[in-house]
Write a protein that holds these residues in place. Structure first.
Motif, PDB file in Angstrom:
ATOM      1  N   HIS A 183       0.854  -1.194   0.000  1.00 18.78           N
ATOM      2  CA  HIS A 183       0.000   0.000   0.000  1.00 18.78           C
ATOM      3  C   HIS A 183       0.890   1.244   0.000  1.00 18.78           C
ATOM      4  O   HIS A 183       1.687   1.448   0.921  1.00 18.78           O
ATOM      5  N   TRP A 184       0.744   2.044  -1.019  1.00 20.83           N
ATOM      6  CA  TRP A 184       1.612   3.212  -1.254  1.00 20.83           C
ATOM      7  C   TRP A 184       0.886   4.493  -0.867  1.00 20.83           C
ATOM      8  O   TRP A 184      -0.250   4.711  -1.265  1.00 20.83           O
ATOM      9  N   VAL A 185       1.563   5.352  -0.081  1.00 22.44           N
ATOM     10  CA  VAL A 185       1.003   6.664   0.261  1.00 22.44           C
ATOM     11  C   VAL A 185       2.040   7.725  -0.080  1.00 22.44           C
ATOM     12  O   VAL A 185       3.158   7.693   0.453  1.00 22.44           O
ATOM     13  N   SER A 186       1.684   8.657  -0.974  1.00 20.51           N
ATOM     14  CA  SER A 186       2.571   9.791  -1.271  1.00 20.51           C
ATOM     15  C   SER A 186       2.277  10.877  -0.234  1.00 20.51           C
ATOM     16  O   SER A 186       1.216  11.496  -0.270  1.00 20.51           O
ATOM     17  N   VAL A 187       3.236  11.086   0.684  1.00 26.15           N
ATOM     18  CA  VAL A 187       2.961  11.975   1.826  1.00 26.15           C
ATOM     19  C   VAL A 187       3.369  13.411   1.512  1.00 26.15           C
ATOM     20  O   VAL A 187       2.537  14.322   1.448  1.00 26.15           O
ATOM     21  N   GLY A 188       4.663  13.679   1.328  1.00 24.24           N
ATOM     22  CA  GLY A 188       5.130  15.041   1.058  1.00 24.24           C
ATOM     23  C   GLY A 188       5.041  15.931   2.281  1.00 24.24           C
ATOM     24  O   GLY A 188       4.847  15.477   3.412  1.00 24.24           O
ATOM     25  N   LEU A 240       3.483  -1.248   4.019  1.00 27.96           N
ATOM     26  CA  LEU A 240       3.024   0.124   3.825  1.00 27.96           C
ATOM     27  C   LEU A 240       4.226   0.955   3.366  1.00 27.96           C
ATOM     28  O   LEU A 240       5.271   0.979   4.016  1.00 27.96           O
ATOM     29  N   ILE A 241       4.092   1.628   2.223  1.00 29.57           N
ATOM     30  CA  ILE A 241       5.187   2.463   1.702  1.00 29.57           C
ATOM     31  C   ILE A 241       4.786   3.923   1.830  1.00 29.57           C
ATOM     32  O   ILE A 241       3.768   4.352   1.263  1.00 29.57           O
ATOM     33  N   LEU A 242       5.594   4.675   2.574  1.00 33.77           N
ATOM     34  CA  LEU A 242       5.351   6.113   2.766  1.00 33.77           C
ATOM     35  C   LEU A 242       6.406   6.886   1.980  1.00 33.77           C
ATOM     36  O   LEU A 242       7.591   6.844   2.318  1.00 33.77           O
ATOM     37  N   ASP A 243       5.946   7.565   0.939  1.00 28.01           N
ATOM     38  CA  ASP A 243       6.892   8.250   0.051  1.00 28.01           C
ATOM     39  C   ASP A 243       7.031   9.719   0.420  1.00 28.01           C
ATOM     40  O   ASP A 243       6.027  10.429   0.588  1.00 28.01           O
ATOM     41  N   TRP A 249       6.893  14.081  13.213  1.00 26.71           N
ATOM     42  CA  TRP A 249       5.542  13.981  13.792  1.00 26.71           C
ATOM     43  C   TRP A 249       4.572  13.303  12.833  1.00 26.71           C
ATOM     44  O   TRP A 249       3.613  12.664  13.260  1.00 26.71           O
ATOM     45  N   VAL A 250       4.822  13.445  11.513  1.00 27.74           N
ATOM     46  CA  VAL A 250       3.971  12.787  10.513  1.00 27.74           C
ATOM     47  C   VAL A 250       4.105  11.270  10.661  1.00 27.74           C
ATOM     48  O   VAL A 250       3.137  10.521  10.598  1.00 27.74           O
ATOM     49  N   LEU A 251       5.353  10.831  10.908  1.00 23.72           N
ATOM     50  CA  LEU A 251       5.621   9.399  10.977  1.00 23.72           C
ATOM     51  C   LEU A 251       4.910   8.759  12.172  1.00 23.72           C
ATOM     52  O   LEU A 251       4.522   7.589  12.118  1.00 23.72           O
ATOM     53  N   LYS A 252       4.717   9.542  13.245  1.00 27.99           N
ATOM     54  CA  LYS A 252       4.061   8.985  14.442  1.00 27.99           C
ATOM     55  C   LYS A 252       2.638   8.520  14.150  1.00 27.99           C
ATOM     56  O   LYS A 252       2.128   7.597  14.788  1.00 27.99           O
ATOM     57  N   ALA A 253       1.993   9.162  13.164  1.00 24.72           N
ATOM     58  CA  ALA A 253       0.628   8.779  12.813  1.00 24.72           C
ATOM     59  C   ALA A 253       0.569   7.379  12.206  1.00 24.72           C
ATOM     60  O   ALA A 253      -0.484   6.754  12.178  1.00 24.72           O
ATOM     61  N   PHE A 254       1.726   6.911  11.693  1.00 23.07           N
ATOM     62  CA  PHE A 254       1.755   5.580  11.055  1.00 23.07           C
ATOM     63  C   PHE A 254       2.435   4.541  11.954  1.00 23.07           C
ATOM     64  O   PHE A 254       2.685   3.416  11.529  1.00 23.07           O
TER      65      PHE A 254
END
Length: 1205
Positions: A183-188, A240-243, A249-254
């Protein structure tokens, strides 16, 4: 084997069988495990080269895909690039997934999983980076089904996202590790509302049947919980792929017990989460071949057909995938804009390199500035300071500590922030860290902070001056090398002209810097900053640059020479000399020894640059067509390329398996051809720094090669007696001309005749070619192979090499006596002599415009000469046979010059009286300067009375050349010896001469004893004592089994020493016929010896440059005097030790060899070295007070040296 690969091999079978040599190719295939030793033997048993090639290909056709690939790689490695290109289209895809992959490498299963998971497709233009993909897969496998984090990090545009997608584009890897899907999520860059939307979308995608909840989560915490349950219950064993993660702090949500792969520019983002963590760093640039592949795919061209600008673009951006892709996409729309986009890159116009693409940032500068903006406010200025760092320069932490006035730990913490965000790179060097920027980051910073650069450079110099004394830098300081390399650059960039001149015109700085980094970088700085340095004094700049250029071969060697002593050899008007004299006077007061060359004003240096790029003999050197570069090659098997202006090394390649005899630039300067003793001719691509083709065909050493003017044909000539012409593109042999046939006669069988074709030279139109062999020069028509002309050279001298300059109709010729001559082709007369090399000269070559020429030699140097200067200054030089008389403070030298004149030279004033012309072989002065005597090559002896020029001639001449001649103390008797075995005694004022004959072989030399006695020694191994009044032998010593090379007599007249080619020296008493002591230990011929004035010590010198000091009373060794360890192959004294002399106080010893050295007798250590321009000094004449020294080198230069007081 795949049908496609098999068909390709069959299609090109004939070309392969015709051209390949199997032995080296089979070595590669055996090492790859696709060919057995027994199969190799089967191939070798075939009788011809073509049949061996046919057998090998037959075997490969029966094997698998791996064999095809191994064969293809072997062709590339051995220089068969054109043949490899024929097979490229048939290369099979070797699958790692046991047949599950299709030819494209992607199965329908993979396509479905990735599509459902939102993984982006491959870019339109894609090249594999297998090593990095494997590293990512290995790290993911290490999670072993447990929750954890794998981070792919690197600078903007290095291809992180493409690599993340590629890692999961693998059937067996997905099945084994992540059967639950991807599952790919483009975060930015996101704020909280943006992150919530991303989480809501992901939850909706994971719960498409809404079995968990029919409404979306309302806040981040709820979304985090929902995601954890979905991943655990509905999508176990998924990835899970976070691009493009920017914030921790964004990473803590995952952070919810999943397995996560993320891409980021900041590797510290995972510090905020728990669980196992693995990191895969991505280098900032692609390799050159990969980058070229991307460009070729974008513009739909073959790699080989890409223009020169393609290579320059990749070099300029260091292979950045982002830049290569952006420019490739632009070129697809505008295929004629190669030059335009290269120029934008070079001029740092990043905004013009923009393209709407899948990349998040529209232009290159935007991609980089976004990272800088994310830095903390308190460290942004520190990043701005890095604008003054040069490309490809690694900066030690200590330099930045000085710049910022901070402790090491504080600086490392700041820099680690930059490294974490991929804004800086770090190398660990032992205990210290080295930091550097990517070229694109340097360009971005310099462009952004252009208005501040001068102040930033000034800050760097000012901080250096605060923390360091200029000459107190030592190699053990980690920042030492940085300051030596870049202090001048910072001063020039800061517009600190006064400080730059003070630095560059300082002998202390030159000494310190050249000792560490050699002279080339300093010469480069003199050229680079000439416009600034000339503001102070253009003459000073010229003095220092010439000093470095002409002493470069000494300043780059070990042990490092005394630079003050070298400076004292400069002209007295030079600033180098002025500073050296000042330092020398200060050091003399502290007991240091320095020498003044009092007659140096008569010297003219004709060479412009002397470099020592090789560790062994240099066989060839040549200019590039634009005259900016020089290539050289030699016995160390390497090809070297360096700048013609400064000698700075640009390239070094291990070119052949044996000595490289010649190198040649192509007319377009893109290629260099080399040829070797290994019988091969190779073609090197200078852009890719690799071998493009290898030509086989010569059966002996290949001595020379040269491109035709149109670069279509390469000529090579060889010791096999042939000239061969090769097609440059295909590496096939076009024709072979047998030069050997022109030397055949009916008496001598062809197989016994050796003809080495030494060199070749093309006519301007490429229709004719000239070759030299033995003592003849031939001119051939290349179309018909017909002989057009034949020229006979002289019989006495072998022509080693020659080259012609069409611009000024001059020929430069290297002859077998170490000398180089310039001849006018119009008049057929010699124009000039060029003396300077110390050994065989192998190559001479004009620059393209004829204004200068190169010579290269066995003495390991390449010399660059100015043609006009050489033509104007063809000097008269002396032979090495001189005599010297010291009278109080006067020095008188009697010498013979190269045009047969006897010269009487006043050593103090330099005044020369030309006396007479004769075929003089040796000469001497009477003790009170009333008479001089000289021996001739025909054996005649004459005496000249200086007052009235009256000549006395001996009636009985020697039968052969006179070698030694000497007056007795009263001047009434003349003693001489020649190449025969007799000694002549001539009481020239009263009686005819008579001969002393008892030696069985040539008399080596003689010395006068007291009471009318004479000591002589000979090649027959004996030493004899004669009474010249009675004409009888009084003592006959059988001293050595081999030649007696020298003898010395103790000051009390009781003992003498003998040295021999048998590697021993002996001490004798005149009263005994057996030696007192036999001195063993020398490993070369013992060539000279000298007793100390108090008769307690004996010094001996040998052909290995070693000097030993012995105790005369017991024969024990006191000291072994050999300079500190030197480069491999160099004699420790620059050659044979030929003469020795003790000081009257027995504290010092002077020795002559390749140069002059002074030794401390007490310690056995060197006190000073004087490097003569030439070498092979035969004798050192020393004044009674040990303060004046006279010698002549093999270039014919006279040195009158006085100790500086």
């Amino acid at each position: 084997m795949d049908a496609k690969a098999r068909n390709c091999l069959l299609q090109h079978r004939e070309a392969l069988e015709r051209d390949i040599k199997t032995s080296y190719i089979m070595d590669h295939m055996i090492s790859n495990g696709v060919l057995t030793v027994s199969e190799e033997e089967k191939v070798k048993n075939e009788p011809t080269q073509r049949q061996r090639a046919a057998m090998l290909i037959k075997m490969i056709l029966k094997k698998d895909n791996h064999s095809y690939i191994s064969f293809y790689n072997a062709l590339l490695h051995e220089g068969y690039r054109d043949l490899a290109a024929l097979l490229h289209g048939g290369i099979p895809v070797v699958s790692s997934s046991d047949g599950k992959d299709s030819v494209s490498g992607i199965t329908s299963y993979v396509r479905t999983v990735l599509c459902e998971g939102g993984v982006p497709q491959r870019p339109v233009v894609f090249v594999t980076r297998k090593k990095l993909v494997n590293a990512i897969q290995q790290k993911l496998s290490k999670l072993n089904g447990e929750p954890g984090w794998v981070t792919i990090y690197g600078m903007a545009g290095c291809g992180k996202s493409v690599l993340a997608a590629e890692a999961v584009r693998d059937h067996s890897f997905l099945e084994d590790c992540f059967p639950g899907g991807v599952h790919w999520v483009s975060v930015g860059k996101q704020d909280k509302s943006g992150l919530l939307m991303k989480l809501q979308n992901l939850c909706a995608r994971l719960d498409q049947d809404e079995s968990f909840s029919q409404r979306l989560p309302l806040n981040i915490e709820e979304a985090k919980d929902r995601l954890r349950i979905l991943m655990l219950r509905k999508h176990p064993r998924s990835l899970l792929i976070l691009d493009d993660i920017w914030d921790p702090w964004v990473l803590k949500a995952f952070d919810n017990q999943c397995r996560i792969l993320l891409t980021t520019r900041d590797k510290s983002v995972t510090d905020s989460v728990m669980g196992p963590k693995y990191v895969v760093p991505v280098e900032s640039g692609l390799g050159k071949e990969k980058a070229l592949e991307i460009l070729s795919l974008f513009v739909n061209m073959k790699k080989a057909d890409l223009p020169e600008q393609a290579h320059s673009i990749i070099q300029e951006c260091k292979g950045s995938p982002l830049v290569v892709s952006l420019i490739g996409a632009l070129l697809r729309d505008f295929p004629n804009r190669w030059e335009y986009y290269l120029r934008q890159l070079q001029n740092k116009q990043f905004k013009r390199i923009r393209k709407s693409s899948s990349y998040d940032y529209e232009a290159l500068d935007e991609a980089m500035s976004i990272s800088v903006e994310m830095l903390r406010e308190d460290i942004k200025d520190y990043y701005t300071d890095l604008s003054i760092v040069q490309k490809d320069v690694k900066v030690p932490t200590k330099v930045l500590c000085i710049l910022w006035d901070l402790e090491t730990e504080e600086v490392e913490d700041i820099l680690q922030e930059f490294v974490n965000k991929s804004l800086l790179f770090c190398d660990r060097n032992g205990k210290s860290f080295l930091y550097y920027l990517h070229d694109l980051q340097v360009d971005f910073l310099t462009e952004k902070n252009r208005s501040q650069l001068q102040d930033l450079h000034k800050k760097m110099v000012t901080q250096f001056q605060r923390h360091h004394q200029l000459y107190s830098l030592t190699p053990d300081q980690e920042d030492c090398m940085y300051w030596y390399n870049f202090l001048a650059y910072h001063m020039a960039s800061a517009n600190m002209h006064k400080e730059l001149c003070a630095l560059m015109f300082s002998l202390d700085w030159i000494k310190a810097k050249t000792e560490l980094v050699g002279p080339a970088h300093l010469i480069h700085e003199f050229v680079e900053y000439r416009h600034i340095l000339d503001e102070k004094d253009g003459t000073d700049c010229e003095n220092f640059q010439e000093f470095l250029s002409l002493n470069g071969h000494l300043l780059g060697r070990q042990p490092f020479p005394n630079i003050v002593q070298l400076g004292l050899c400069e002209l007295e008007t030079s600033e180098v000399y002025r500073q050296a004299k000042l330092q020398a006077k200060q050091e003399v007061d502290n007991g240091m020894l320095y020498l003044e060359w009092v007659n140096k004003k008569n010297m003219k240096n004709l060479s412009r640059l002397v470099v020592r790029p090789h560790t062994d003999a240099v066989y060839h050197a040549c200019f590039s067509e634009d005259g900016q570069r020089i290539a050289s090659c030699g016995a160390d098997k390497t090809l070297q390329v360096f700048k013609a202006e400064t000698g700075e090394k640009l390239l070094e390649i291990k070119a052949h398996e044996d000595e490289v005899l010649c190198c040649a630039f192509s007319a377009d300067d893109r290629f260099i051809a080399t040829c070797s003793v290994d019988k091969k001719v190779k073609l090197w691509d200078l852009n890719q720094e690799e071998c493009r083709n290898t030509m086989f065909g010569h059966t002996n050493s290949v001595s020379h090669c040269r491109f035709s003017p149109d670069d279509q044909v390469l000529a090579s000539c060889s010791a096999d007696g042939t000239l061969k012409l090769w097609d440059v593109k295909s590496a096939n042999e076009r024709k072979s001309i047998n030069v050997k046939q022109f030397f055949l006669n009916s008496e001598e069988p062809q197989e016994d005749l050796e003809v080495i074709v030494k060199c070749c030279s093309w006519s301007a139109d490429g229709a004719k070619i000239m070759v030299a062999a033995k003592n003849k020069v031939f001119l051939f028509d290349i179309h018909t192979s017909g002989l057009l002309a034949e020229i006979h050279m002289g019989h006495h001298s072998t022509v080693q090499y020659c080259d012609f300059s069409p611009h000024n109709h001059l020929a430069v010729v290297a002859l077998s006596q170490y000398c180089v001559e310039l001849w006018s082709m119009d008049s057929g007369l010699k124009v000039a002599d060029c003396r300077g090399h110390l050994s065989w000269v192998h190559c001479v070559m004009f620059s393209p415009d004829g204004s200068s020429f190169l010579t290269s030699s066995d003495d390991q140097t390449v010399r660059l000469w100015e043609t006009k200067k050489v033509c104007k200054n063809s000097a008269t030089v002396l032979k090495q046979e001189i005599d010297v008389v010291f009278q109080e403070k006067e020095v008188t030298v009697l010498a013979v010059d190269n045009i047969r004149r006897l010269q009487l030279i006043n050593g103090n004033t330099g005044q020369i009286d030309y006396l007479t012309e004769a075929q003089v072989s040796c000469c001497c002065l009477s003790p009170h300067l009333q008479y001089l005597a000289f021996g001739a090559e025909d054996g005649a002896i004459q005496i000249l009375e200086l007052l009235n020029n009256r000549i006395f001639q001996s009636r009985n001449a020697h039968k052969t050349t006179v070698r030694h001649i000497q007056f007795t103390a009263d001047g009434k008797t003349l003693i001489s010896s020649s190449d025969d075995s007799a000694i002549q005694i001539w009481n020239w004022q009263s009686e005819d001469p008579f001969f002393l004959q008892a030696h069985q072989e040539t008399v080596k030399d003689f010395k006068l004893l007291k009471n009318s006695r004479l000591l002589s020694w000979s090649f027959d191994g004996t030493v004899k004592v004669w009474n010249i009044t009675t004409r009888r032998i009084e003592k006959d010593f059988v001293c050595h089994q081999d030649t007696v090379l020298s003898c010395d007599i103790s000051s009390d007249g009781a003992k003498f020493s003998s040295t021999s080619a048998d590697k021993t020296a002996k001490i004798w008493s005149f009263e005994l016929l057996s030696p007192l002591h036999e001195l063993r230990g020398h490993k070369g011929c013992v060539r000279c010896s000298s007793f100390s004035v108090d008769n307690t010590m004996l010094a001996t010198g040998d052909d290995n440059g070693e000097i030993r000091m012995w105790n005369v009373s017991n024969g024990e060794l006191l000291h072994l005097c050999a300079p500190i360890s030197v480069e491999e192959g160099a004699a420790t004294h620059g050659g044979w030790v030929t003469d020795l002399c003790f000081s009257p106080d027995n504290k010092m010893l002077v020795s002559a060899g390749g140069y002059l050295k002074w030794w401390n007798v007490v310690t056995g250590e060197s006190s000073q070295t004087f490097y003569t321009n030439g070498t092979n000094l035969k004798k050192i004449h020393v004044s009674p007070d040990f303060k004046t020294y006279v010698t002549v080198d093999n270039l014919g230069i006279l040195y009158i040296l006085k100790i500086l007081e």
